[in-house]
Design a protein around this motif. Structure first.
Motif, PDB file in Angstrom:
ATOM      1  N   SER A 181      -1.777  -0.195 -18.303  1.00  0.00           N
ATOM      2  CA  SER A 181      -3.028  -0.212 -19.057  1.00  0.00           C
ATOM      3  C   SER A 181      -3.277  -1.611 -19.576  1.00  0.00           C
ATOM      4  CB  SER A 181      -2.945   0.750 -20.249  1.00  0.00           C
ATOM      5  OG  SER A 181      -2.636   2.041 -19.791  1.00  0.00           O
ATOM      6  N   TYR A 182      -4.503  -2.078 -19.382  1.00  0.00           N
ATOM      7  CA  TYR A 182      -4.953  -3.299 -20.009  1.00  0.00           C
ATOM      8  C   TYR A 182      -5.895  -2.884 -21.123  1.00  0.00           C
ATOM      9  CZ  TYR A 182      -2.968  -5.621 -15.953  1.00  0.00           C
ATOM     10  OH  TYR A 182      -2.106  -6.072 -15.005  1.00  0.00           O
ATOM     11  N   PRO A 183      -6.192  -3.797 -22.051  1.00  0.00           N
ATOM     12  CA  PRO A 183      -7.021  -3.405 -23.196  1.00  0.00           C
ATOM     13  C   PRO A 183      -8.295  -2.643 -22.794  1.00  0.00           C
ATOM     14  CG  PRO A 183      -6.194  -5.608 -23.509  1.00  0.00           C
ATOM     15  CD  PRO A 183      -5.716  -5.162 -22.158  1.00  0.00           C
ATOM     16  N   ASP A 184      -8.916  -3.061 -21.714  1.00  0.00           N
ATOM     17  CA  ASP A 184     -10.206  -2.450 -21.393  1.00  0.00           C
ATOM     18  C   ASP A 184     -10.150  -1.502 -20.198  1.00  0.00           C
ATOM     19  OD1 ASP A 184      -9.503  -4.674 -20.031  1.00  0.00           O
ATOM     20  OD2 ASP A 184     -11.529  -5.350 -19.615  1.00  0.00           O
ATOM     21  N   VAL A 185      -9.006  -1.405 -19.533  1.00  0.00           N
ATOM     22  CA  VAL A 185      -8.984  -0.565 -18.337  1.00  0.00           C
ATOM     23  C   VAL A 185      -7.570  -0.042 -18.058  1.00  0.00           C
ATOM     24  CG1 VAL A 185      -8.624  -2.515 -16.762  1.00  0.00           C
ATOM     25  CG2 VAL A 185      -9.690  -0.432 -15.904  1.00  0.00           C
ATOM     26  N   ASP A 186      -7.496   1.202 -17.580  1.00  0.00           N
ATOM     27  CA  ASP A 186      -6.219   1.734 -17.100  1.00  0.00           C
ATOM     28  C   ASP A 186      -6.156   1.466 -15.604  1.00  0.00           C
ATOM     29  OD1 ASP A 186      -5.623   2.666 -19.589  1.00  0.00           O
ATOM     30  OD2 ASP A 186      -6.475   4.642 -19.247  1.00  0.00           O
ATOM     31  N   ALA A 187      -5.437   0.419 -15.217  1.00  0.00           N
ATOM     32  CA  ALA A 187      -5.451  -0.017 -13.818  1.00  0.00           C
ATOM     33  C   ALA A 187      -4.648   0.930 -12.940  1.00  0.00           C
ATOM     34  CB  ALA A 187      -4.912  -1.439 -13.714  1.00  0.00           C
ATOM     35  N   VAL A 188      -3.506   1.379 -13.434  1.00  0.00           N
ATOM     36  CA  VAL A 188      -2.652   2.280 -12.653  1.00  0.00           C
ATOM     37  C   VAL A 188      -2.351   3.495 -13.524  1.00  0.00           C
ATOM     38  CG1 VAL A 188      -0.413   2.537 -11.517  1.00  0.00           C
ATOM     39  CG2 VAL A 188      -1.660   0.379 -11.322  1.00  0.00           C
ATOM     40  N   ARG A 189      -2.592   4.676 -12.971  1.00  0.00           N
ATOM     41  CA  ARG A 189      -2.505   5.869 -13.803  1.00  0.00           C
ATOM     42  C   ARG A 189      -1.599   6.920 -13.175  1.00  0.00           C
ATOM     43  NH1 ARG A 189      -8.600   7.354 -14.971  1.00  0.00           N
ATOM     44  NH2 ARG A 189      -8.718   7.344 -12.709  1.00  0.00           N
ATOM     45  N   GLY A 190      -0.323   6.643 -13.182  1.00  0.00           N
ATOM     46  CA  GLY A 190       0.637   7.629 -12.703  1.00  0.00           C
ATOM     47  C   GLY A 190       0.859   7.544 -11.198  1.00  0.00           C
ATOM     48  N   VAL A 191       1.662   6.564 -10.777  1.00  0.00           N
ATOM     49  CA  VAL A 191       1.934   6.404  -9.347  1.00  0.00           C
ATOM     50  C   VAL A 191       3.425   6.644  -9.092  1.00  0.00           C
ATOM     51  CG1 VAL A 191       2.184   4.670  -7.536  1.00  0.00           C
ATOM     52  CG2 VAL A 191       0.009   4.910  -8.741  1.00  0.00           C
ATOM     53  N   ASP A 192       3.733   7.509  -8.150  1.00  0.00           N
ATOM     54  CA  ASP A 192       5.099   7.700  -7.681  1.00  0.00           C
ATOM     55  C   ASP A 192       5.167   7.241  -6.232  1.00  0.00           C
ATOM     56  OD1 ASP A 192       6.174   9.101 -10.013  1.00  0.00           O
ATOM     57  OD2 ASP A 192       4.715  10.633  -9.453  1.00  0.00           O
ATOM     58  N   LEU A 193       6.168   6.427  -5.923  1.00  0.00           N
ATOM     59  CA  LEU A 193       6.280   5.867  -4.573  1.00  0.00           C
ATOM     60  C   LEU A 193       7.743   5.818  -4.180  1.00  0.00           C
ATOM     61  CD1 LEU A 193       4.225   2.556  -4.264  1.00  0.00           C
ATOM     62  CD2 LEU A 193       4.038   4.566  -2.822  1.00  0.00           C
ATOM     63  N   THR A 194       8.042   6.238  -2.972  1.00  0.00           N
ATOM     64  CA  THR A 194       9.380   5.995  -2.443  1.00  0.00           C
ATOM     65  C   THR A 194       9.226   5.396  -1.056  1.00  0.00           C
ATOM     66  OG1 THR A 194      10.192   7.891  -3.661  1.00  0.00           O
ATOM     67  CG2 THR A 194      11.626   7.010  -1.951  1.00  0.00           C
ATOM     68  N   VAL A 195       9.838   4.255  -0.856  1.00  0.00           N
ATOM     69  CA  VAL A 195       9.795   3.599   0.447  1.00  0.00           C
ATOM     70  C   VAL A 195      11.228   3.502   0.948  1.00  0.00           C
ATOM     71  CG1 VAL A 195       9.141   1.541   1.710  1.00  0.00           C
ATOM     72  CG2 VAL A 195       7.758   2.286  -0.228  1.00  0.00           C
ATOM     73  N   GLU A 196      11.465   4.043   2.137  1.00  0.00           N
ATOM     74  CA  GLU A 196      12.831   4.061   2.661  1.00  0.00           C
ATOM     75  C   GLU A 196      13.187   2.720   3.284  1.00  0.00           C
ATOM     76  OE1 GLU A 196      14.782   6.386   1.938  1.00  0.00           O
ATOM     77  OE2 GLU A 196      13.282   7.787   1.179  1.00  0.00           O
ATOM     78  N   GLN A 197      14.485   2.440   3.360  1.00  0.00           N
ATOM     79  CA  GLN A 197      14.961   1.216   4.013  1.00  0.00           C
ATOM     80  C   GLN A 197      14.469   1.164   5.456  1.00  0.00           C
ATOM     81  OE1 GLN A 197      17.365  -1.145   2.989  1.00  0.00           O
ATOM     82  NE2 GLN A 197      17.645  -0.334   0.937  1.00  0.00           N
ATOM     83  N   GLY A 198      13.965   0.018   5.835  1.00  0.00           N
ATOM     84  CA  GLY A 198      13.655  -0.217   7.231  1.00  0.00           C
ATOM     85  C   GLY A 198      12.308   0.291   7.691  1.00  0.00           C
ATOM     86  N   GLU A 199      11.598   1.016   6.856  1.00  0.00           N
ATOM     87  CA  GLU A 199      10.309   1.514   7.317  1.00  0.00           C
ATOM     88  C   GLU A 199       9.198   0.505   7.015  1.00  0.00           C
ATOM     89  OE1 GLU A 199       8.595   5.075   5.697  1.00  0.00           O
ATOM     90  OE2 GLU A 199       9.143   4.581   3.649  1.00  0.00           O
ATOM     91  N   THR A 200       8.069   0.701   7.676  1.00  0.00           N
ATOM     92  CA  THR A 200       6.887  -0.096   7.382  1.00  0.00           C
ATOM     93  C   THR A 200       5.926   0.799   6.625  1.00  0.00           C
ATOM     94  OG1 THR A 200       7.181  -1.420   9.357  1.00  0.00           O
ATOM     95  CG2 THR A 200       4.996  -1.419   8.382  1.00  0.00           C
ATOM     96  N   PHE A 201       5.641   0.389   5.394  1.00  0.00           N
ATOM     97  CA  PHE A 201       4.865   1.228   4.506  1.00  0.00           C
ATOM     98  C   PHE A 201       3.550   0.536   4.190  1.00  0.00           C
ATOM     99  CE2 PHE A 201       3.536   2.954   0.466  1.00  0.00           C
ATOM    100  CZ  PHE A 201       3.842   4.303   0.570  1.00  0.00           C
ATOM    101  N   GLY A 202       2.453   1.261   4.303  1.00  0.00           N
ATOM    102  CA  GLY A 202       1.146   0.672   4.049  1.00  0.00           C
ATOM    103  C   GLY A 202       0.492   1.268   2.817  1.00  0.00           C
ATOM    104  N   LEU A 203      -0.069   0.380   2.000  1.00  0.00           N
ATOM    105  CA  LEU A 203      -0.807   0.824   0.831  1.00  0.00           C
ATOM    106  C   LEU A 203      -2.271   0.490   1.078  1.00  0.00           C
ATOM    107  CD1 LEU A 203      -0.054   2.032  -1.955  1.00  0.00           C
ATOM    108  CD2 LEU A 203      -0.042  -0.289  -2.853  1.00  0.00           C
ATOM    109  N   LEU A 204      -3.091   1.535   1.133  1.00  0.00           N
ATOM    110  CA  LEU A 204      -4.504   1.312   1.423  1.00  0.00           C
ATOM    111  C   LEU A 204      -5.334   1.613   0.199  1.00  0.00           C
ATOM    112  CD1 LEU A 204      -3.282   2.663   4.269  1.00  0.00           C
ATOM    113  CD2 LEU A 204      -5.662   2.373   4.899  1.00  0.00           C
ATOM    114  N   GLY A 205      -6.408   0.858   0.060  1.00  0.00           N
ATOM    115  CA  GLY A 205      -7.297   1.169  -1.038  1.00  0.00           C
ATOM    116  C   GLY A 205      -8.337   0.097  -1.187  1.00  0.00           C
TER     117      GLY A 205
END
Lengths: 337, 284
Positions: free
Chosen positions: A38-62
């Protein structure tokens, strides 16, 4: 602290224990739970769970402003989460940020090379910042320059490099200290299509030669398809995740817009010869196809009517996004190519 | 695994790693300095111009007013010109933090597993070295102003010049870590550096200033640096005119000895460095 930590800790060892990589495999490359920022004027990230396994290629889209950059900043220890926990290769980002940083290689969206230094000097600078052992360092630098295809330009100032060369050099630099995870923030942004293809070929080679987990963000679906797994972020939350094939089921195909001398005849020919249903619009014909770019030459040679103009639009994140959120992505930068 | 004899996961750590990082940051400033030949030449010309034009012009005015000879003034001015010669490089290196942020290179340093203070110290030492080198070129010409070429004097002057350069670099760096935009920084540094230099007695003795301004000049760390250098040169002996040029810096009736003056400068530098490092540690 994990078992494998001992290898790093003892410091002076030249070579990891043979079974160390296997033990590392038990630990996810990245595990983030309940991330909030949270920043003073905005909640930038609101509850993110992520697991990235060893050796995989993981993409974050948005889309821009979805919280991708904030998530990456937190994973890289550049920002402190308001709540939540991050582990990179088993190291807690809060209690052992130094270990986390050593476990990460980062290729930022914008260039972070020093243009007034040569390619080799940029790598040397990185090696000293990360206190890489001097033994074998020169060979490692040469190997990375070679991987980047820049061995011949090692003593050239980086400011004379093209965008693609810079990006490859940054990837080489990110890999220099053998990170567990290589972050790539929009790795192909600002590159022309050929340079993008070359970069992806390069990333494939990187994956083969270095046993590194790749974590990347992108706007483009075809790039996301090259990942093992993908998560779609919107308004600080993950709205969809899974293998690209799963997400692809929701995707639209390429869109081809045709301007021909005779739209009616062209539409008929498309139906008969290609089995494609074209939709007539005010600006010509619109066709959906799986691989638009490779269809275009066949279309042009297979149609009797003159073709004035062909536009292929790649399926954008917009369409997947639309599917998962019911909304369009706001102001997609550089959209349309 | 790529590339021959792989160095594995063994990393140096602790102080040795920090020193190595600081040395690399320092070395980078050296490389920039050595590659920017035109920039080096221009700032050298700038300091030569200030020595000759300012020196000759003001010296003439000084002689015309019958207080002393023009060469007296040149001798007086000399330590100030050393500072003037060093100053552009210190500002450039300090301000380069903001440029590094624009170029993105700053992030490469910010995500590195080293203390932020290490990065800052390496950079400030880089600025110090570059600026001192610039000053040394002027220092080499000291003989023209009848300053004797004695190793003791030159060694001491070089050390004082280095300290002054460090102070200026740290100061510029401190401002740079608080300002994000290059254009704002240029303006702020311009506004700050001018009074800092003018009030320090670089170009005229601070005894010429009215009370309230001379009070301000006593808050200016450069005042003590310049005064210490002047005494190292031996202005008292070399200047024969009236006492105005040789009037020392005083606190009330007290005249601080050069080591005390240098200690004041060093303390100021340390405080500024701590402030800058604290701020720099919080940058994301």
């Amino acid at each position: 602290m994990t078992e494998g930590e001992g290898v790093v800790e003892t410091g002076r060892m030249r070579r990891p224990e043979p079974d160390a990589p296997r033990r590392y495999q038990d630990v996810p490359a990245i595990r983030a739970t309940g991330l909030h920022k949270s920043y003073p004027d905005v909640d930038a990230v609101r509850g993110v769970d992520l697991t990235v396994e060893q050796g995989e290629t993981f993409g974050l889209l948005g889309p821009n402003g979805a919280g991708k950059s904030t998530i990456i900043a937190m994973l890289c220890t550049l920002a402190v989460p308001t709540a939540g926990r991050i582990e990179v290769a088993g190291h807690d980002a809060r209690t052992a940020p130094g270990r986390v940083r050593r476990s990460l290689g980062i290729v930022f969206q914008e260039s972070t090379l020093d243009g007034e230094l040569t390619a080799a000097e940029n790598l040397r600078f990185h090696a000293d910042l990360y206190a890489l052992p001097r033994a074998g360092l020169a060979a490692r630098i040469e190997a990375m320059l070679d991987l980047a295809g820049l061995a011949a330009r090692r003593d050239h100032l980086v400011r004379t490099f093209s965008g693609g060369m810079r990006r490859r050099l940054e990837i080489a630099r990110g890999l220099l200290h053998r990170p567990r995870v290589l972050f790539l923030d929009e790795p192909t942004i600002g590159l022309d299509p050929q340079a993008r293809d070359r970069l992806w070929a390069h990333l494939r080679e990187v994956r083969e030669r270095e046993t590194t987990t790749l974590f990347l963000t992108t706007h483009y679906l075809d790039e996301a398809e090259r990942c093992d797994r993908v998560a779609i972020v919107d308004e600080g939350r993950i709205v969809a995740r899974g293998a690209p094939a799963e997400l692809k089921s929701a995707l639209a195909a390429d869109r081809i817009d045709l301007r021909t001398g005779d739209d009616v005849a062209a539409a008929a020919a498309l139906r008969e010869r290609f089995g494609i249903e074209a939709v007539a619009g005010p600006r010509g014909l619109r066709v959906q196809a799986e691989n638009g770019a490779s269809l275009v030459p066949r279309l042009c040679s297979g149609l009797d009517v003159p073709v004035h103009e062909v536009t292929v639009t790649r399926p954008s994140l917009d369409e997947v996004f639309l599917h998962h959120t019911g909304r369009h992505i706001r102001d997609e930068p550089g959209g349309g190519h | 695994m790529a590339g021959g004899a792989a160095p594995s996961t063994a990393y140096g750590c602790g102080l040795a790693a920090e020193l190595r990082a600081a040395r690399m940051v320092w070395q980078r400033e050296m490389l920039h300095f050595l590659r920017d030949r035109i920039g080096t030449l221009v700032s050298l010309l700038q300091s030569l111009m200030s020595l000759f034009i300012l020196g000759v012009g003001m010296g003439g005015l000084f002689a015309g007013s019958g207080v002393g000879s023009a060469s007296d003034y040149l001798t007086f001015l000399f330590p100030g010109v050393l500072v003037l010669a060093a100053q552009p490089a210190t500002v450039a290196v300090g301000a380069s933090i903001v440029w590094d942020r624009e170029d993105g290179f700053l992030r490469e340093m910010l995500v590195a597993p080293v203390h932020r203070a290490t990065l800052l110290i390496g950079r400030c030492l880089g600025g110090m070295t570059v600026a001192t080198c610039q000053g040394l070129v002027i220092l080499a010409g000291a003989g023209l102003l009848h300053i004797p070429y004695r190793p003791g004097i030159f060694g001491l002057l070089t050390a004082e010049l280095a300290l002054t350069s460090l102070t200026l670099t740290v100061l510029a760096t401190t401002i740079a870590v608080f300002v994000r935009r290059p254009r704002t920084l240029t303006a702020v540094l311009g506004v700050l550096m001018a009074p800092l230099l003018f009030l320090s007695g670089t170009m005229f003795p601070i005894s010429a200033l009215p009370g309230w301004l001379s009070l301000l000049s006593r808050l200016d760390p450069l005042t003590y640096a310049v005064d210490a250098m002047r005494r190292t040169v031996g202005v008292d002996r070399l200047v024969h005119g009236r006492a105005m040029l040789t009037a020392p810096v005083t606190w009330g009736g007290l005249r601080p000895a050069p080591p005390v003056e240098l200690a004041v400068v060093a303390a100021f530098t340390m405080i500024a460095l701590v402030v800058a490092a604290r701020r720099f540690s919080r940058l994301g």
